[in-house]
Design a protein around this motif. Sequence first.
Motif, PDB file in Angstrom:
ATOM      1  N   GLU A  18       0.824  -1.210   0.000  1.00  0.00           N
ATOM      2  CA  GLU A  18       0.000   0.000   0.000  1.00  0.00           C
ATOM      3  C   GLU A  18       0.857   1.259   0.000  1.00  0.00           C
ATOM      4  OE1 GLU A  18      -2.535  -0.143   3.419  1.00  0.00           O
ATOM      5  OE2 GLU A  18      -3.791  -1.735   2.596  1.00  0.00           O
ATOM      6  N   ALA A  19       1.975   1.209   0.700  1.00  0.00           N
ATOM      7  CA  ALA A  19       2.814   2.398   0.867  1.00  0.00           C
ATOM      8  C   ALA A  19       3.935   2.495  -0.159  1.00  0.00           C
ATOM      9  CB  ALA A  19       3.410   2.392   2.270  1.00  0.00           C
ATOM     10  N   ASP A  22       4.244   5.627  -2.311  1.00  0.00           N
ATOM     11  CA  ASP A  22       4.569   6.772  -1.458  1.00  0.00           C
ATOM     12  C   ASP A  22       6.024   6.723  -1.001  1.00  0.00           C
ATOM     13  OD1 ASP A  22       1.970   7.711  -1.662  1.00  0.00           O
ATOM     14  OD2 ASP A  22       1.336   6.797   0.232  1.00  0.00           O
ATOM     15  N   TRP A  48       9.832   0.224  11.839  1.00  0.00           N
ATOM     16  CA  TRP A  48       8.380   0.071  11.693  1.00  0.00           C
ATOM     17  C   TRP A  48       7.929  -1.303  12.190  1.00  0.00           C
ATOM     18  CZ3 TRP A  48       5.964  -3.230   8.042  1.00  0.00           C
ATOM     19  CH2 TRP A  48       4.583  -3.112   8.005  1.00  0.00           C
ATOM     20  N   GLU A  56      -2.030   3.012  14.919  1.00  0.00           N
ATOM     21  CA  GLU A  56      -3.374   3.015  14.352  1.00  0.00           C
ATOM     22  C   GLU A  56      -3.319   2.872  12.838  1.00  0.00           C
ATOM     23  OE1 GLU A  56      -6.086   6.074  15.546  1.00  0.00           O
ATOM     24  OE2 GLU A  56      -5.242   6.105  17.563  1.00  0.00           O
ATOM     25  N   ASP A  57      -2.342   3.542  12.229  1.00  0.00           N
ATOM     26  CA  ASP A  57      -2.178   3.503  10.774  1.00  0.00           C
ATOM     27  C   ASP A  57      -0.740   3.081  10.457  1.00  0.00           C
ATOM     28  OD1 ASP A  57      -2.119   3.849   8.066  1.00  0.00           O
ATOM     29  OD2 ASP A  57      -2.658   5.968   8.095  1.00  0.00           O
ATOM     30  N   SER A  59       0.750   2.079   7.799  1.00  0.00           N
ATOM     31  CA  SER A  59       1.288   2.626   6.557  1.00  0.00           C
ATOM     32  C   SER A  59       1.807   4.049   6.773  1.00  0.00           C
ATOM     33  CB  SER A  59       0.199   2.601   5.487  1.00  0.00           C
ATOM     34  OG  SER A  59       0.666   3.136   4.296  1.00  0.00           O
ATOM     35  N   SER A  60       1.064   4.831   7.495  1.00  0.00           N
ATOM     36  CA  SER A  60       1.473   6.204   7.806  1.00  0.00           C
ATOM     37  C   SER A  60       2.738   6.209   8.664  1.00  0.00           C
ATOM     38  CB  SER A  60       0.337   6.926   8.525  1.00  0.00           C
ATOM     39  OG  SER A  60       0.731   8.213   8.885  1.00  0.00           O
ATOM     40  N   LEU A  61       2.803   5.281   9.608  1.00  0.00           N
ATOM     41  CA  LEU A  61       3.988   5.175  10.455  1.00  0.00           C
ATOM     42  C   LEU A  61       5.223   4.841   9.617  1.00  0.00           C
ATOM     43  CD1 LEU A  61       5.273   5.098  13.284  1.00  0.00           C
ATOM     44  CD2 LEU A  61       4.654   2.682  13.377  1.00  0.00           C
ATOM     45  N   ARG A  63       5.721   5.489   6.416  1.00  0.00           N
ATOM     46  CA  ARG A  63       6.081   6.677   5.630  1.00  0.00           C
ATOM     47  C   ARG A  63       6.788   7.725   6.489  1.00  0.00           C
ATOM     48  NH1 ARG A  63       0.887   5.628   3.601  1.00  0.00           N
ATOM     49  NH2 ARG A  63       0.067   7.334   4.855  1.00  0.00           N
ATOM     50  N   SER A  64       6.285   7.948   7.689  1.00  0.00           N
ATOM     51  CA  SER A  64       6.908   8.965   8.547  1.00  0.00           C
ATOM     52  C   SER A  64       8.304   8.533   8.979  1.00  0.00           C
ATOM     53  CB  SER A  64       6.031   9.289   9.754  1.00  0.00           C
ATOM     54  OG  SER A  64       6.010   8.228  10.664  1.00  0.00           O
ATOM     55  N   ARG A  67      10.567   9.289   6.017  1.00  0.00           N
ATOM     56  CA  ARG A  67      10.826  10.733   5.907  1.00  0.00           C
ATOM     57  C   ARG A  67      11.867  11.172   6.936  1.00  0.00           C
ATOM     58  NH1 ARG A  67       5.316  11.019   4.521  1.00  0.00           N
ATOM     59  NH2 ARG A  67       4.714  11.164   6.708  1.00  0.00           N
TER      60      ARG A  67
END
Length: 89
Positions: A18-19, A22, A48, A56-57, A59-61, A63-64, A67
């Motif tokens: 999914e990520a 990104d 990760w 909670e998310d 995928s967001s973790l 990505r962060s 970054r």
Amino acid sequence: MQAAKHKDSSQFRKVFLEARDDLDQILRRYEIPAAEAGALLEEAVVEWIYKGDHAEDPSSLLRSKLRKKCRRYWVDRRRSFMEAVERKL
């Protein structure tokens, strides 16, 4: 135990896929050299994996984390460059 391991593996694969676009975009945005991109991504994935169960998310973790690794890469590169310049002066 085997079922839990398989579940974790399939969840990891799902989140990573999914990520993936990104993650590629983040590496391009930060202009990370190809030779370094794999190592940064690997470090982000390892972090990760250790912390992703509680997110909670996930995928967001991921990505962060990437970054943050990219920003840290350039901070370290600038510092190394400045130290080299100072040694020459």
